[in-house]
Design an enzyme around this catalytic site. Structure first.
Site, short mmCIF file in Angstrom:
data_model
loop_
_atom_site.label_atom_id
_atom_site.label_comp_id
_atom_site.label_asym_id
_atom_site.label_seq_id
_atom_site.Cartn_x
_atom_site.Cartn_y
_atom_site.Cartn_z
N GLY A 123 8.63 -1.58 -29.44
CA GLY A 123 9.52 -1.27 -30.56
C GLY A 123 9.16 -1.98 -31.85
O GLY A 123 9.77 -1.73 -32.89
N HIS A 144 -2.23 10.26 -26.76
CA HIS A 144 -2.33 9.31 -27.87
C HIS A 144 -3.42 9.75 -28.87
O HIS A 144 -3.23 9.63 -30.08
CB HIS A 144 -2.63 7.92 -27.31
CG HIS A 144 -2.75 6.88 -28.37
ND1 HIS A 144 -1.73 6.60 -29.25
CD2 HIS A 144 -3.78 6.07 -28.71
CE1 HIS A 144 -2.12 5.65 -30.09
NE2 HIS A 144 -3.36 5.32 -29.77
N GLU A 189 0.86 -1.19 0.00
CA GLU A 189 0.00 0.00 0.00
C GLU A 189 0.89 1.22 0.00
O GLU A 189 1.94 1.24 0.65
CB GLU A 189 -0.82 0.05 1.30
CG GLU A 189 -2.15 -0.59 1.23
CD GLU A 189 -2.93 -0.41 2.54
OE1 GLU A 189 -2.77 0.65 3.20
OE2 GLU A 189 -3.67 -1.33 2.88
N LYS A 234 0.07 -0.39 -41.22
CA LYS A 234 0.42 -1.39 -40.20
C LYS A 234 -0.81 -2.17 -39.78
O LYS A 234 -1.89 -1.59 -39.69
CB LYS A 234 1.02 -0.66 -39.00
CG LYS A 234 1.26 -1.50 -37.77
CD LYS A 234 1.73 -0.65 -36.59
CE LYS A 234 0.60 -0.31 -35.65
NZ LYS A 234 1.04 0.42 -34.44
#
Ligand code: R5P
Length: 313
Positions: A225, A127, A36, A193
Site C-alpha cells: 500500500g 504486471h 508436502e 515514484k
C-alpha cells in the site's frame, strides 16, 4: 470442458463455475505432516478440456506448488488439454534482472508451469505484457479495465466524471492508465515514484495538474500500500478534490489495510483475482468487483476456439 479449482481462490472458481453453468470437478488436496502437498482428482478426466483455476497469491510458493502438482496429476490422468487459469500471476514483478547476480523469477515460474504440462495459460493484468513471451505456450492476458469502466460509470456522478483525471502511480503504469483514460476522454497525470529499497516508495514529483480534479489512481497491484497511499497524499497536497483507486490485484500484504484506513483515499476498488481475508472484506474503504464473468466468458471462448481479444472491443 471441466473446471477444477485449487485452494487459492475457491470463491472465484465457484463464481466462474456459476457463470459457465459447469460444476467444479471434485479434487482432494491434502498435506503430509512435513507440509508436502498431495492432490487427487476424484473424477475421470481422460480426454477432457481442463481449466484449472489457481492464482499464485500468498502464500505464493504453496499456491504455485499446488498448481504444478495439480497439473502433473491431470497430465498423468490423460487430460487432453490443460489451461492453467492464473487470475493473479505471482512473481510477475521479477520480470527482469534488477542487478548483477539476480534472477528473472517470472520466467522461471513460466518454465515451471509449461514443464509441468500446461498447454495454455489464462491470466489477467500481467504486471508487464511481455511476460506472455516467457511462455512457449499460448497465453491469454485479460484486462480488468472493462469491469472498472462499468463501475466508474456507476459510482461517479456525471459532474464528477467531467473532472476525472486518471493517475498512474509510477512511470511503469502509464500505458495502462492512458488506456482507461481514453474510455472517458479524460486526461492523465503521472506520479514520479522512486524505490529507495524493496518495499519502500517515495513520491518525487507529480507530472500534470491535479488541482480541483477527481483523481483515480490506476494500477495492476497493491501490495504493502506504500505506493498508493503516498501517491494519494501527494495528490491531495497538490489540490486534488478527491482520490480513489482502482487496482486489479489486491495483494494487500501487511500493513496495507492499516495504511489504507489512515490514507487520503476515499475508496480502493480491487477485483476478486485474489481471495481476501476478513480483515480486507470488512474494511469499509475497500470494495471488491468480480472478474468472474470476464474470466468465464474467456474460458468459454477458449473451449470453443473463439476469439478472446473480441472481449475487449
Ligand atoms: C509496481 O510496479 C506495481 O505496479 C505496484 O505499484 C507495486 O507492486 C505496489 O507495491 P506497494 O503497494 O508495496 O507499494
Amino acid at each position: 470442458m471441466k473446471l477444477i479449482s485449487g485452494t487459492a481462490n475457491e470463491p472465484l472458481a465457484r463464481s466462474i463455475a456459476d457463470v459457465l453453468d459447469v460444476p467444479l470437478t471434485q479434487v482432494d488436496i491434502e498435506r503430509f505432516r512435513d507440509q508436502e502437498i498431495f492432490a487427487k482428482i476424484n473424477e475421470n478426466v481422460r480426454g477432457e478440456d481442463i481449466f484449472l483455476i489457481q492464482p499464485t497469491s500468498a502464500p505464493a510458493n504453496d499456491h504455485l506448488m499446488e498448481l504444478l502438482i495439480l497439473i502433473d496429476a491431470l497430465v498423468r490422468a490423460s487430460a487432453k488439454r490443460i489451461t492453467a487459469v492464473v487470475p493473479y500471476y505471482g512473481y510477475a514483478r521479477q520480470d527482469r534482472k534488477t542487478g548483477g547476480r539476480t534472477p528473472i523469477s517470472a520466467k522461471l515460474v513460466a518454465n515451471l508451469i509449461s514443464k509441468a504440462g500446461a498447454h495454455r495459460v489464462l491470466t489477467a493484468d500481467l504486471h508487464a505484457g511481455q511476460i506472455q513471451g516467457f511462455f512457449d505456450i499460448p497465453t491469454d492476458n485479460l484486462f480488468g479495465q472493462p469491469v472498472f469502466v462499468d463501475d466508474i460509470k456507476d459510482r461517479f456522478s456525471k459532474k464528477d466524471r467531467e473532472k476525472l483525471l486518471f493517475v498512474s502511480p509510477d512511470t511503469g503504469g502509464v500505458v495502462r492508465t492512458r488506456s482507461i483514460a481514453k474510455q472517458f476522454d479524460a486526461d492523465i497525470a503521472i506520479v514520479d515514484k522512486r524505490r529507495p529499497k524493496a518495499g519502500e516508495s517515495e513520491v518525487m514529483n507529480i507530472i500534470g495538474d491535479v488541482a480541483g480534479r477527481t483523481c483515480i489512481l490506476y494500477d495492476d497491484i497493491i501490495d504493502s500500500g506504500g505506493t498508493l497511499c503516498n501517491a494519494a497524499k501527494a495528490l491531495k497536497d497538490h489540490g486534488a478534490n478527491s482520490v480513489s483507486a482502482y487496482i486489479t490485484h489486491g495483494v494487500l500484504s501487511d500493513p496495507a489495510v492499516e495504511r489504507i484506513n489512515k490514507s487520503e483515499l476515499t475508496e480502493l476498488v480491487i477485483t476478486d483475482s485474489i481471495a481476501q481475508p476478513d480483515k480486507v472484506k470488512t474494511c469499509e474503504r475497500i470494495r471488491e468487483v468480480s472478474i468472474a464473468t470476464l474470466m468465464g466468458e474467456a474460458i468459454r471462448r477458449i473451449a470453443n476456439d473463439e476469439s478472446v481479444s473480441k472481449l475487449f472491443g
